[in-house]
Design a protein around this motif. Structure first.
Motif, PDB file in Angstrom:
ATOM      1  N   ARG A  16       0.831  -1.216   0.000  1.00 57.27           N
ATOM      2  CA  ARG A  16       0.000   0.000   0.000  1.00 57.27           C
ATOM      3  C   ARG A  16       0.864   1.264   0.000  1.00 57.27           C
ATOM      4  NH1 ARG A  16      -3.167  -3.478  -1.119  1.00 57.27           N
ATOM      5  NH2 ARG A  16      -5.109  -4.009  -0.049  1.00 57.27           N
ATOM      6  N   PHE A  71      -9.208   5.520  28.338  1.00 56.91           N
ATOM      7  CA  PHE A  71      -9.401   6.571  27.341  1.00 56.91           C
ATOM      8  C   PHE A  71     -10.888   6.801  27.108  1.00 56.91           C
ATOM      9  CE2 PHE A  71      -5.542   4.225  26.040  1.00 56.91           C
ATOM     10  CZ  PHE A  71      -4.619   5.232  26.244  1.00 56.91           C
ATOM     11  N   GLU A  75     -11.021  11.337  23.473  1.00 59.80           N
ATOM     12  CA  GLU A  75      -9.550  11.333  23.453  1.00 59.80           C
ATOM     13  C   GLU A  75      -9.029  10.503  22.285  1.00 59.80           C
ATOM     14  OE1 GLU A  75      -8.427  11.781  28.175  1.00 59.80           O
ATOM     15  OE2 GLU A  75      -9.013   9.836  27.381  1.00 59.80           O
ATOM     16  N   SER A  79      -7.106  12.160  17.700  1.00 56.24           N
ATOM     17  CA  SER A  79      -5.979  11.944  16.785  1.00 56.24           C
ATOM     18  C   SER A  79      -6.434  11.669  15.357  1.00 56.24           C
ATOM     19  CB  SER A  79      -5.135  10.748  17.239  1.00 56.24           C
ATOM     20  OG  SER A  79      -4.813  10.849  18.596  1.00 56.24           O
ATOM     21  N   ALA A  80      -7.671  11.296  15.188  1.00 57.09           N
ATOM     22  CA  ALA A  80      -8.139  10.900  13.851  1.00 57.09           C
ATOM     23  C   ALA A  80      -8.225  12.120  12.948  1.00 57.09           C
ATOM     24  CB  ALA A  80      -9.488  10.212  13.943  1.00 57.09           C
ATOM     25  N   ILE A  81      -8.079  11.881  11.649  1.00 58.69           N
ATOM     26  CA  ILE A  81      -7.957  12.978  10.708  1.00 58.69           C
ATOM     27  C   ILE A  81      -9.321  13.571  10.362  1.00 58.69           C
ATOM     28  CG2 ILE A  81      -7.166  13.547   8.364  1.00 58.69           C
ATOM     29  CD1 ILE A  81      -5.246  10.884   9.291  1.00 58.69           C
ATOM     30  N   ASP A  82     -10.340  12.724  10.309  1.00 61.26           N
ATOM     31  CA  ASP A  82     -11.675  13.209   9.965  1.00 61.26           C
ATOM     32  C   ASP A  82     -12.692  12.434  10.805  1.00 61.26           C
ATOM     33  OD1 ASP A  82     -13.750  14.486   8.772  1.00 61.26           O
ATOM     34  OD2 ASP A  82     -13.510  13.549   6.792  1.00 61.26           O
ATOM     35  N   VAL A  89     -14.247   9.045   9.978  1.00 60.18           N
ATOM     36  CA  VAL A  89     -14.757   9.090   8.607  1.00 60.18           C
ATOM     37  C   VAL A  89     -13.715   8.520   7.649  1.00 60.18           C
ATOM     38  CG1 VAL A  89     -15.501  10.613   6.723  1.00 60.18           C
ATOM     39  CG2 VAL A  89     -16.167  11.119   9.092  1.00 60.18           C
ATOM     40  N   VAL A  90     -14.129   7.604   6.788  1.00 62.89           N
ATOM     41  CA  VAL A  90     -13.237   7.092   5.744  1.00 62.89           C
ATOM     42  C   VAL A  90     -13.888   7.290   4.383  1.00 62.89           C
ATOM     43  CG1 VAL A  90     -12.165   5.368   7.233  1.00 62.89           C
ATOM     44  CG2 VAL A  90     -14.160   4.739   5.885  1.00 62.89           C
ATOM     45  N   LYS A  91     -13.035   7.256   3.373  1.00 63.38           N
ATOM     46  CA  LYS A  91     -13.538   7.354   1.999  1.00 63.38           C
ATOM     47  C   LYS A  91     -14.349   6.107   1.671  1.00 63.38           C
ATOM     48  CE  LYS A  91     -11.254  10.854  -0.242  1.00 63.38           C
ATOM     49  NZ  LYS A  91     -11.711  11.711  -1.321  1.00 63.38           N
ATOM     50  N   SER A  92     -15.210   6.233   0.702  1.00 67.76           N
ATOM     51  CA  SER A  92     -16.007   5.070   0.308  1.00 67.76           C
ATOM     52  C   SER A  92     -15.120   3.975  -0.269  1.00 67.76           C
ATOM     53  CB  SER A  92     -17.051   5.480  -0.727  1.00 67.76           C
ATOM     54  OG  SER A  92     -16.391   6.011  -1.849  1.00 67.76           O
ATOM     55  N   VAL A  93     -15.492   2.740   0.022  1.00 69.47           N
ATOM     56  CA  VAL A  93     -14.736   1.596  -0.475  1.00 69.47           C
ATOM     57  C   VAL A  93     -15.240   1.218  -1.868  1.00 69.47           C
ATOM     58  CG1 VAL A  93     -14.133  -0.813  -0.026  1.00 69.47           C
ATOM     59  CG2 VAL A  93     -14.391   0.787   1.882  1.00 69.47           C
TER      60      VAL A  93
ATOM     61  N   ILE B 319      -5.784   7.366   8.399  1.00 68.47           N
ATOM     62  CA  ILE B 319      -7.169   7.422   8.868  1.00 68.47           C
ATOM     63  C   ILE B 319      -7.274   7.706  10.367  1.00 68.47           C
ATOM     64  CG2 ILE B 319      -9.281   6.052   9.173  1.00 68.47           C
ATOM     65  CD1 ILE B 319      -8.793   4.977   6.427  1.00 68.47           C
ATOM     66  N   ARG B 320      -6.602   6.894  11.166  1.00 69.28           N
ATOM     67  CA  ARG B 320      -6.807   7.023  12.619  1.00 69.28           C
ATOM     68  C   ARG B 320      -5.931   8.090  13.254  1.00 69.28           C
ATOM     69  NH1 ARG B 320      -5.626   1.053  13.608  1.00 69.28           N
ATOM     70  NH2 ARG B 320      -4.391   1.579  11.778  1.00 69.28           N
ATOM     71  N   THR B 336      -2.432   4.450  -0.176  1.00 67.15           N
ATOM     72  CA  THR B 336      -1.190   4.417  -0.954  1.00 67.15           C
ATOM     73  C   THR B 336      -0.550   5.800  -1.077  1.00 67.15           C
ATOM     74  OG1 THR B 336      -2.371   4.635  -3.048  1.00 67.15           O
ATOM     75  CG2 THR B 336      -1.937   2.401  -2.287  1.00 67.15           C
TER      76      THR B 336
END
Lengths: 98, 469
Positions: A16, A71, A75, A79-82, A89-93, B319-320, B336
């Motif tokens: 990856r 925790f 908390e 740290s998570a970005i979104d 939140v993650v992008k669609s798979v 992500i995390r 990636t």
């Protein structure tokens, strides 16, 4: 050369990591040299030698499966970005059906 | 040094705030040139020092109350940026603190020190913050991967520091910077809260100016931690109580393969032999012996480490926590692109070599093979320690090298030639200054069986006391 260019591309996909064309060329040379170097391990006969996975001699160390509250959700999410509504939140798979 | 500072603080000759301010001032002056610290936590340090002064005023101080120190940037400290010297973790403020830091109550954290990215390197050049320079010669490296922690102590920018040692990352920088450093037995000190590189070999260990200080630090931080499943339940010894006792009838093993190694600087071999001869005149028995699989330690190490790296660094997914690449199309693209932009070259090389070594069709040829060779290397040490108490060896083949001198990955890997064997076997290794070559410090390494820290610290103290050291 231990690795072909296609193999480097395949490994980078498994790992990856996107690579530029320049990186593919460079890593092909560098990784091949590293693999050639470690190939000297094959000079040793290791038939009937057990692998060493750990050096402590400890056996399965178990603990009670108890939830602790060290925790808070906030908390951990900090740290998570979104995040949204207490979730990551993650992008669609999958692509939306068109 | 710790005991003297303890007395000064307790006698109120100096306050913890004054001591901390002294170090912060020194960092301000010297650090821009050295790049030992990547994050100086001045406000946090002064607040901790003020709290330490109150504890001292109340007479409730312990050994480290008010003593300023530093940790490598792979240690997590709650609320303080902890990056592992990687762009992929820039800005990350952990929600928790490493066990080692919790076990230094009252000590004053001055900041985070430079490192190779996630401890992958032997020069601190693989850092997103740029290299740390050697305090003895700014054209040379401080060693690595714990180069910032070693340079900080050597340049008097911290009383002590902590680093990590997977394949020499405490031992080699201690040698390059002319200080003492300990890689403990695997599992002797908890690694909870320290970013993992190769979990089956990662250890964390202290740097200091004296062996006695290492003994005092080790007894503070060692011991079982339920949060690190490989920590030993063996009781922690009072290392400082025995460290000053010379060892009678010491049997020192001299490994033939180490001294015959092509690439070992002859001046370093001579210096090591001088230490051995001096110990012999004190009554130690010198036993030449062979570790026949020595030559295969670095190749086995550079299969096992990347394999574990590829697994451990899989957590960085954009992500995390950490860095996420902008403008991505889908989830795979997030992974990636974030990893492409976030990781440096050595991280990428190791992740990919490890991915290859663990992949279907290659597992037996690389990873399983290396794990078997690891058994042979362990057996070499078991046989050796039937004959001798400790092994004495150089920590690394040469003096501190020039910045950029080892641009070839394999050349850099060979820095680990005297360190990787003990790492593969989970053994402790102590490095103590042995002298200088071309005005640059050189250490000597004392290796012992697992959990022999009390013994190797005593031997280290003997070497420290030899004439000419």
């Amino acid at each position: 050369m231990a690795l072909t260019r296609d193999e480097v591309i395949r490994i980078s996909k498994l790992a990856r990591i996107a690579l530029t064309e320049e990186e593919i060329d460079r890593f092909q040379v560098e990784m091949s040299r590293i693999l050639d170097y470690v190939d000297q391990l094959n000079e040793l006969d290791t038939t009937n030698i057990a692998p060493t996975a750990q050096v402590t001699g400890l056996e399965n160390r178990l603990r009670p499966d108890v939830v602790d509250d060290e925790f808070t959700r906030e908390e951990m999410l900090a740290s998570a970005i979104d995040t949204a509504e207490g979730h990551v939140v993650v992008k669609s798979v999958f692509n939306k059906a068109s | 040094m710790l005991k003297e500072l303890r007395a000064k603080l307790d006698n109120k000759e100096i306050s913890a705030v004054q001591l901390t301010q002294h170090y912060l001032d020194a960092i301000k002056i010297k650090n821009p040139a050295l790049n030992a610290y990547v994050n100086v936590t001045s406000d946090y340090a002064l607040a901790a020092a003020a709290a330490a002064d109150e504890v001292i005023a109340a007479g409730k101080q312990t050994m480290l109350t008010g003593i300023p120190y530093a940790v490598k940037d792979i240690y997590c400290v709650q609320g303080i940026e902890s990056t592992g010297a990687s762009n992929i973790l820039k800005g990350y403020k952990p929600p928790y603190t490493a066990t080692v830091i919790k076990r230094l109550p009252g000590a004053v954290l001055l900041g985070k020190t430079n490192s190779d990215e996630f401890a992958m390197g032997a020069s601190t050049e693989n850092s997103c913050f740029g290299p740390t320079l050697n305090p003895y010669d700014p054209t040379r490296v401080a060693g690595g991967s714990s180069g910032g922690s070693a340079a900080a102590v050597a340049a008097d920018l911290a009383v002590f520091s902590f680093g990590s040692d997977t394949g020499g990352s405490v031992r080699q920088p201690a040698s390059f910077c002319g200080i003492v450093g300990l890689r403990p037995t695997y599992g002797r000190i908890s690694r909870y809260g320290v970013m993992p590189m190769a979990s089956s070999m990662d250890t964390v260990g202290p740097f200091a100016k004296t062996v006695e200080d290492l003994a005092l630090l080790l007894e503070q931080v060692a011991g079982f931690d339920p949060k690190d499943g490989v920590t030993s339940q063996q009781p922690v010894e009072q290392y400082s109580a025995t460290v000053n006792q010379p060892v009678e009838k010491l049997r020192i093993g001299i490994v033939k393969e180490y001294f015959e190694l092509e690439g070992l600087d002859p001046a370093i071999r001579q210096l090591t032999e001088r230490v051995i001869n001096q110990l012999a005149t004190l009554g130690a028995e010198i036993v030449p012996l062979s570790l026949p699989h020595t030559k295969y330690a670095v190749p086995a190490y550079y299969v096992i480490v990347p394999s574990e790296v590829s697994s451990n660094l899989a957590r960085f997914d954009g992500i995390r926590y950490g860095y996420r690449a902008p403008e991505t199309a889908d989830l795979l693209d997030v992974y990636t692109r974030s990893r492409e932009q976030g990781f440096g070259d050595e991280a990428k090389r190791r992740i990919m070599i490890g991915t290859y070594a663990l992949s279907a069709g290659y597992y037996d040829a690389y990873y399983a093979k290396a794990m078997k060779v690891r058994t042979l290397i362990r057996q070499d040490f078991v046989a050796a320690f039937k004959q001798v108490d400790v092994l004495l060896a150089p920590p690394c083949p040469g003096i501190a090298f020039k910045l950029g001198e080892k641009s070839d990955p394999i050349q850099m890997y060979l820095e680990d030639v005297f360190a990787a064997p003990a790492s593969l076997a989970g053994l402790p290794g102590l490095v103590v200054p042995a002298g200088q070559v071309n005005q640059l410090p050189v250490g000597v390494q004392i290796m012992g069986p697992q959990l022999s820290e009390a013994l190797i610290l005593r031997v280290g103290r003997m070497i420290e006391g030899l004439p000419g050291q």
